[in-house]
Scaffold this motif. Structure first.
Motif, mmCIF file in Angstrom:
data_model
loop_
_atom_site.group_PDB
_atom_site.id
_atom_site.type_symbol
_atom_site.label_atom_id
_atom_site.label_comp_id
_atom_site.label_asym_id
_atom_site.label_seq_id
_atom_site.Cartn_x
_atom_site.Cartn_y
_atom_site.Cartn_z
ATOM 1 N N GLN A 72 0.766 -1.197 -0.088
ATOM 2 C CA GLN A 72 -0.074 0.175 -0.230
ATOM 3 C C GLN A 72 0.768 1.210 -0.003
ATOM 4 O OE1 GLN A 72 -3.283 -0.476 -0.479
ATOM 5 N NE2 GLN A 72 -3.060 -2.658 -0.229
ATOM 6 N N ILE A 82 -5.800 3.879 -3.707
ATOM 7 C CA ILE A 82 -5.859 2.654 -3.020
ATOM 8 C C ILE A 82 -7.190 2.199 -2.802
ATOM 9 C CG2 ILE A 82 -5.171 1.518 -0.826
ATOM 10 C CD1 ILE A 82 -2.802 2.267 -2.735
ATOM 11 N N ALA A 84 -8.577 -1.261 -0.646
ATOM 12 C CA ALA A 84 -8.036 -2.266 0.071
ATOM 13 C C ALA A 84 -8.982 -2.682 1.282
ATOM 14 C CB ALA A 84 -6.753 -1.858 0.655
ATOM 15 N N ILE A 90 -3.371 -2.492 7.247
ATOM 16 C CA ILE A 90 -3.604 -1.575 6.114
ATOM 17 C C ILE A 90 -4.417 -0.364 6.544
ATOM 18 C CG2 ILE A 90 -5.144 -1.295 4.244
ATOM 19 C CD1 ILE A 90 -3.905 -4.398 3.501
#
Length: 163
Positions: A72, A82, A84, A90
């Motif tokens: 990331q 991004i 995710a 994360i």
């Protein structure tokens, strides 16, 4: 082996798309007008499939299926928006709504919605990419990490708590 695929708002998510059957499905979806997210454990195979899809004039991105917070940070440094899941470290890296979107783990529809949102809104994509790059440079360079560690040590040496 093809694990799964889903289509939501003209965005197709295909896992195992580096394999022949998954690749055929991904290409077929692109030919039918879908943007495609290629999820593949082998980054080279995933990118090869995504490149073929881009040749068809469709948007395609390759994402590794074993993504960690390190990937990331690297993606943010490369100015990529991004999408995710809220797993492991994360959420400490990706700021939901600022540097990308975070979906709930185990809910493919949540992930598909987030990807459709990012792929369908070029301005949002650019904003996530810009803020992601700024965050990567401000927080995750070697210099930034060294300064953060130094601040922790200095605080502890003064008898204080971690900042």
């Amino acid at each position: 082996m093809l694990e799964s695929f889903a289509v939501k708002d003209r965005v197709a998510i295909v896992t195992g798309a580096g394999m022949s059957i998954g690749k055929a499905i991904a290409l077929g979806m692109a030919e039918a007008g879908a943007h495609v997210v290629v999820a593949e454990i082998d980054p080279q195979k995933g990118e090869e499939t995504a490149a073929e899809i881009r040749k068809l004039g469709r948007r395609a991105i390759a994402v590794p299926t074993d993504v960690t917070s390190t990937e990331q940070v690297e993606a943010m440094a490369a100015q990529l928006p991004i999408v995710a899941t809220r797993t492991e470290g994360i959420p400490e890296v990706v700021v939901h709504g600022e540097t990308g979107l975070l979906a709930e783990p185990g809910h493919p529809s949540s992930l598909a919605d987030a990807m459709a949102t990012v792929l369908g809104d070029p301005e949002l994509s650019r904003r996530f990419a810009r803020f992601g790059r700024e965050r990567a440079e401000a927080s995750f360079t070697i210099q930034a990490q060294a300064e953060a560690m130094q601040a922790i040590y200095q605080s502890l040496m003064r008898g204080g708590r971690r900042p």
